[in-house]
Design an enzyme around this catalytic site. Sequence first.
Site, mmCIF file in Angstrom:
data_model
loop_
_atom_site.group_PDB
_atom_site.id
_atom_site.type_symbol
_atom_site.label_atom_id
_atom_site.label_comp_id
_atom_site.label_asym_id
_atom_site.label_seq_id
_atom_site.Cartn_x
_atom_site.Cartn_y
_atom_site.Cartn_z
ATOM 1 N N HIS A 118 0.833 -1.210 0.000
ATOM 2 C CA HIS A 118 0.000 0.000 0.000
ATOM 3 C C HIS A 118 0.863 1.254 0.000
ATOM 4 O O HIS A 118 0.383 2.340 -0.321
ATOM 5 C CB HIS A 118 -0.999 0.003 1.157
ATOM 6 C CG HIS A 118 -0.404 0.006 2.526
ATOM 7 N ND1 HIS A 118 -0.151 -1.140 3.236
ATOM 8 C CD2 HIS A 118 -0.028 1.026 3.336
ATOM 9 C CE1 HIS A 118 0.349 -0.832 4.420
ATOM 10 N NE2 HIS A 118 0.439 0.477 4.494
ATOM 11 N N ASP A 152 0.169 -7.517 -0.170
ATOM 12 C CA ASP A 152 0.606 -6.222 0.344
ATOM 13 C C ASP A 152 2.130 -6.160 0.423
ATOM 14 O O ASP A 152 2.716 -6.226 1.496
ATOM 15 C CB ASP A 152 -0.015 -5.960 1.718
ATOM 16 C CG ASP A 152 0.064 -4.486 2.121
ATOM 17 O OD1 ASP A 152 0.586 -3.682 1.327
ATOM 18 O OD2 ASP A 152 -0.409 -4.142 3.219
ATOM 19 N N GLY A 162 2.337 4.561 11.970
ATOM 20 C CA GLY A 162 3.757 4.800 11.815
ATOM 21 C C GLY A 162 4.558 3.523 11.731
ATOM 22 O O GLY A 162 5.775 3.544 11.565
ATOM 23 N N SER A 186 3.837 0.832 9.475
ATOM 24 C CA SER A 186 3.560 0.091 8.234
ATOM 25 C C SER A 186 4.791 -0.249 7.421
ATOM 26 O O SER A 186 5.687 0.540 7.300
ATOM 27 C CB SER A 186 2.664 0.908 7.329
ATOM 28 O OG SER A 186 1.480 0.272 7.003
ATOM 29 N N SER A 208 1.387 -5.049 7.543
ATOM 30 C CA SER A 208 0.331 -4.653 6.621
ATOM 31 C C SER A 208 -0.674 -3.738 7.299
ATOM 32 O O SER A 208 -0.902 -2.616 6.871
ATOM 33 C CB SER A 208 -0.382 -5.896 6.066
ATOM 34 O OG SER A 208 -1.467 -5.526 5.239
#
Length: 459
Positions: free
Chosen positions: A215, A244, A331, A333, A349
Amino acid sequence: MPKRKAAIAVGGVAALGAAALLLPNANASQDKNDTASGATGSAKTLKATQASGLAAQLQKALGDAFAGSYFDSAKQQLVVNVVNGDSNTIVQAEKAGAVVRQVKNSTRDLKAAATTLKTKATIPGTSWAVDPRTNKVLVTADSTVTGAKWNRLQSTVQSLGSGTATLKKSAGTFKTFVSGGDAIFAQTQQGGVRCSLGFNVTASDGSPAFLTAGHCGVAAKDWSDSQNGQPIATVDQAKFPGNDFSLVKYNDPSTQAPSEVNAGNGQTVQITQAADATVGETVFRMGSTTGLHDGQVTGLDATVNFQSETNPGGVDTVNGLIQTNVCAEAGDSGGSLFTQDGGAVGLTSGGSGDCTSGGETFFQPVTAALQATGATLGGGGNAGNGAGDQSGSAAPSASAGDQSGSADPSASAGDQSGAGDQSGAGGDQIGGSADPSASAGDQSGTGSASDGSSLTSSR
């Protein structure tokens, strides 16, 4: 052009709060209706990575009788579920060193239940995964699933039967974690984006690269290691939703990208292999907002239905994820999920909850990302001793994130990494973070290396 050593360490950040010695502490539960054999006897004492390998062997050997497995980290043993297992099947598994448990639901039964959920209950804010410890499908609904949506989900789970699936509520909201901490940065028409790097890799063409959340890769193409700096890396491949993960190549082919995670407090963990997750094993997550945290893998092949950020009312479904009880916050990811002995397990994810009340966090398996992108673990380019170099100093870090562009509310006073001031950065981020011992411009690398035997974590 001189070699450029990446200043940001993969997943590195100082641990928050009082440090606690990280020891295996998962207590694998057993369904009271199931029976176990060989619980002491000939069962081998194993590391989690060894248990994963043994589970794969037994899955192949036992065929349809294999109904999942998990790692009992308290006893350091692999527990294998068998359905309709005859004495030969049980003896075969026990001789291999596993504890054998006879259960009701086959792998086929549990997959059929997941298919029913996909058909009838793909609702934003829901997830499901097979829990081999209970031999059921665990279905979770976040706080947004109410009214008719909850009724629909509940009736679908009930139709599967109490012996096949269970339903629980999560206090938080399933989302991709974003913003805050040390990160990589990008600019989009919607504003700033920031994410965290998971693991340094070598791309199939031999160039240095890193893996982060998909993402993040679909949000922006060019990434910098400072908020307003020049791009240092470009997205080569990105997949979200469905999966992802992103493969991002460093623009300078001489970038040094050693394969290690900075675990904070001067510790680094050399990443030597990609490892499949095993339910029950203890894992570590590095996050630029919340530091080093640990927990257990609770489910595999999880499906998560995120509320779409681009299509109001739509669903971004991601499949094949690792479910854990490791906490995470905005914060974190794209960052690294790894084992104490240097196994790269996952890329952060999304999930629900926080590091105060807890929650669920889901991870893209690294093994699947490597297979899909053709990348391999290890530093790339002309750095160190070549593509396979596992030594070196600080590894580059990136963080992936949300496209909101808003400032990270937790990044100013809450920046725990010790890197440069990131408090004004906007956007979303979840995953790995910067080297706590270096500022954004420092090229000195991390502190002393550690074999990972004394990792500490705030829990």
